[in-house]
Motif scaffolding. Structure first.
Motif, mmCIF file in Angstrom:
data_model
loop_
_atom_site.group_PDB
_atom_site.id
_atom_site.type_symbol
_atom_site.label_atom_id
_atom_site.label_comp_id
_atom_site.label_asym_id
_atom_site.label_seq_id
_atom_site.Cartn_x
_atom_site.Cartn_y
_atom_site.Cartn_z
ATOM 1 N N ILE A 181 0.852 -1.182 0.000
ATOM 2 C CA ILE A 181 0.000 0.000 0.000
ATOM 3 C C ILE A 181 0.890 1.234 0.000
ATOM 4 O O ILE A 181 1.780 1.368 0.850
ATOM 5 N N ILE A 182 0.660 2.129 -0.953
ATOM 6 C CA ILE A 182 1.474 3.332 -1.079
ATOM 7 C C ILE A 182 0.573 4.570 -1.089
ATOM 8 O O ILE A 182 -0.649 4.462 -1.162
ATOM 9 N N ASP A 183 1.204 5.729 -1.024
ATOM 10 C CA ASP A 183 0.510 7.026 -1.152
ATOM 11 C C ASP A 183 -0.737 7.106 -0.275
ATOM 12 O O ASP A 183 -1.856 7.323 -0.758
ATOM 13 N N PHE A 184 -0.528 6.957 1.017
ATOM 14 C CA PHE A 184 -1.623 6.986 1.987
ATOM 15 C C PHE A 184 -2.381 8.307 1.885
ATOM 16 O O PHE A 184 -1.821 9.384 2.036
ATOM 17 N N SER A 185 -3.686 8.219 1.606
ATOM 18 C CA SER A 185 -4.575 9.382 1.531
ATOM 19 C C SER A 185 -5.585 9.276 2.670
ATOM 20 O O SER A 185 -6.593 8.585 2.552
ATOM 21 N N PRO A 186 -5.325 9.958 3.785
ATOM 22 C CA PRO A 186 -6.172 9.760 4.965
ATOM 23 C C PRO A 186 -7.496 10.511 4.902
ATOM 24 O O PRO A 186 -7.550 11.685 4.535
ATOM 25 N N TYR A 187 -8.557 9.804 5.253
ATOM 26 C CA TYR A 187 -9.896 10.376 5.412
ATOM 27 C C TYR A 187 -10.490 9.775 6.682
ATOM 28 O O TYR A 187 -10.031 8.728 7.164
ATOM 29 N N TRP A 188 -11.531 10.415 7.201
ATOM 30 C CA TRP A 188 -12.227 9.900 8.380
ATOM 31 C C TRP A 188 -13.648 9.560 7.958
ATOM 32 O O TRP A 188 -14.554 10.376 7.980
ATOM 33 N N ARG A 189 -13.831 8.319 7.503
ATOM 34 C CA ARG A 189 -15.104 7.860 6.951
ATOM 35 C C ARG A 189 -15.304 6.381 7.294
ATOM 36 O O ARG A 189 -14.380 5.680 7.708
ATOM 37 N N PRO A 190 -16.507 5.859 7.061
ATOM 38 C CA PRO A 190 -16.711 4.413 7.193
ATOM 39 C C PRO A 190 -15.799 3.650 6.229
ATOM 40 O O PRO A 190 -15.532 4.109 5.109
ATOM 41 N N THR A 191 -15.338 2.497 6.647
ATOM 42 C CA THR A 191 -14.413 1.729 5.806
ATOM 43 C C THR A 191 -15.051 1.328 4.484
ATOM 44 O O THR A 191 -14.353 1.208 3.469
ATOM 45 N N ALA A 192 -16.370 1.144 4.467
ATOM 46 C CA ALA A 192 -17.036 0.763 3.220
ATOM 47 C C ALA A 192 -16.919 1.850 2.162
ATOM 48 O O ALA A 192 -17.014 1.563 0.961
ATOM 49 N N PHE A 193 -16.728 3.096 2.586
ATOM 50 C CA PHE A 193 -16.554 4.176 1.614
ATOM 51 C C PHE A 193 -15.276 3.975 0.818
ATOM 52 O O PHE A 193 -15.248 4.220 -0.401
ATOM 53 N N ALA A 194 -14.208 3.525 1.471
ATOM 54 C CA ALA A 194 -12.956 3.257 0.753
ATOM 55 C C ALA A 194 -13.164 2.178 -0.302
ATOM 56 O O ALA A 194 -12.648 2.286 -1.425
ATOM 57 N N SER A 195 -13.917 1.144 0.039
ATOM 58 C CA SER A 195 -14.210 0.097 -0.939
ATOM 59 C C SER A 195 -15.070 0.633 -2.076
ATOM 60 O O SER A 195 -14.880 0.269 -3.244
ATOM 61 N N ALA A 196 -16.006 1.504 -1.755
ATOM 62 C CA ALA A 196 -16.878 2.075 -2.783
ATOM 63 C C ALA A 196 -16.088 2.950 -3.748
ATOM 64 O O ALA A 196 -16.408 2.992 -4.945
ATOM 65 N N VAL A 197 -15.088 3.649 -3.263
ATOM 66 C CA VAL A 197 -14.249 4.451 -4.147
ATOM 67 C C VAL A 197 -13.511 3.545 -5.136
ATOM 68 O O VAL A 197 -13.392 3.868 -6.320
ATOM 69 N N VAL A 198 -13.038 2.401 -4.666
ATOM 70 C CA VAL A 198 -12.389 1.445 -5.567
ATOM 71 C C VAL A 198 -13.375 0.984 -6.642
ATOM 72 O O VAL A 198 -13.040 0.929 -7.837
#
Length: 265
Positions: A181-198
């Motif tokens: 995992i590279i280029d960490f882009s931090p947000y404060w959201r539900p983890t499912a949002f990260a999957s939805a962005v993918v």
């Protein structure tokens, strides 16, 4: 694209000639086993990332760590340095990217919310806040598809935590090694949002079929996270292209993803 000066290369203890790297926002250079790039965040944010990434337990993934100069500094003449991790982006491995992201989010679940997230004013932060109702969508209704996407939003009751909000092209795969995992882009959201962005990125930019949704079949009310991911990406995209004409429907990469997200379940 300006290469890092010799003084910066020497300060970080790197050896070799700089080679320009593709991808990302540009401006990154590989020197030996070190990636050098202009600092693209507050120095405080880089120091926070260094602390977080150094303390998490990596179970089934690797993370790129920032490197310090000989005097202990993380920034030299406006440049920062990162560990180079072996691997490559492999288009189509969206389910694997989502799974790696879920493991990463388990590892950072107890990290407190950093104040720096609330101070960001870049287009990505604005798009994120519009998606989650923290900025009024009415101010961005010129963004194509936004009225329809916003109209379909419903309240979500899901806990927020630290997430990596830009995993799609930032998980690298290598034979016989855990994903990196590279280029960490931090947000404060539900983890499912990260999957939805993918999923949104896969549908909009990487030619994914509807079958990509199988990777998130375990996520309750995923359609609501996908709507927010599409709003986030569409607003951010438009902010970066605000002086360009709106894309016609026949050249609009968002349209199929929007139609899928709005389809009655």
């Amino acid at each position: 694209m300006r290469a890092p000066p010799a003084t910066v290369i020497s300060a970080f203890g790197a050896e070799g000639d700089p080679v320009a790297l593709e991808g990302g926002e540009g401006g990154s250079w590989l020197v030996g086993d070190t990636v050098l790039k202009p600092l693209d965040m507050e120095p405080e944010a880089l120091a926070w990332q260094a602390d977080v990434l150094a303390t998490i337990r990596c179970d089934g993934f690797r993370v790129a760590q920032p490197r310090r100069a000989g005097n202990g500094s993380l920034v030299v003449q406006g440049w920062c340095a990162w560990e180079r991790l072996e691997g490559r982006h492999e288009k189509g491995r969206w389910a694997d990217v989502i799974a790696v992201g879920e493991r990463f989010h388990e590892a950072v679940v107890d990290v407190p919310r950093p104040a720096l997230i609330g101070r960001r004013t870049d287009p990505w932060a604005i798009g994120d806040r519009v998606a989650w109702g923290e900025l009024p969508a009415d101010d961005f209704m010129q963004v194509k598809h936004l009225p329809r996407l916003v109209a379909a939003l419903r309240p979500l009751d899901a806990p927020s935590q630290l997430i990596h909000g830009d995993l799609t092209a930032n998980v690298l795969f290598a034979d016989d090694l855990s994903p990196a995992i590279i280029d960490f882009s931090p947000y404060w959201r539900p983890t499912a949002f990260a999957s939805a962005v993918v999923v949104a990125d896969a549908l909009v930019w990487e030619g994914a079929a509807e079958s990509v949704l199988a990777a998130v079949a375990h996520v309750e009310r995923f359609e609501q996270f996908l709507l927010r991911a599409l709003i986030y990406r569409a607003v951010t995209d438009r902010l970066f292209r605000e002086h360009e004409p709106i894309r016609p429907d026949d050249a609009d990469p968002y349209l199929p993803a929007v139609e899928l997200a709005l389809r009655p379940s």
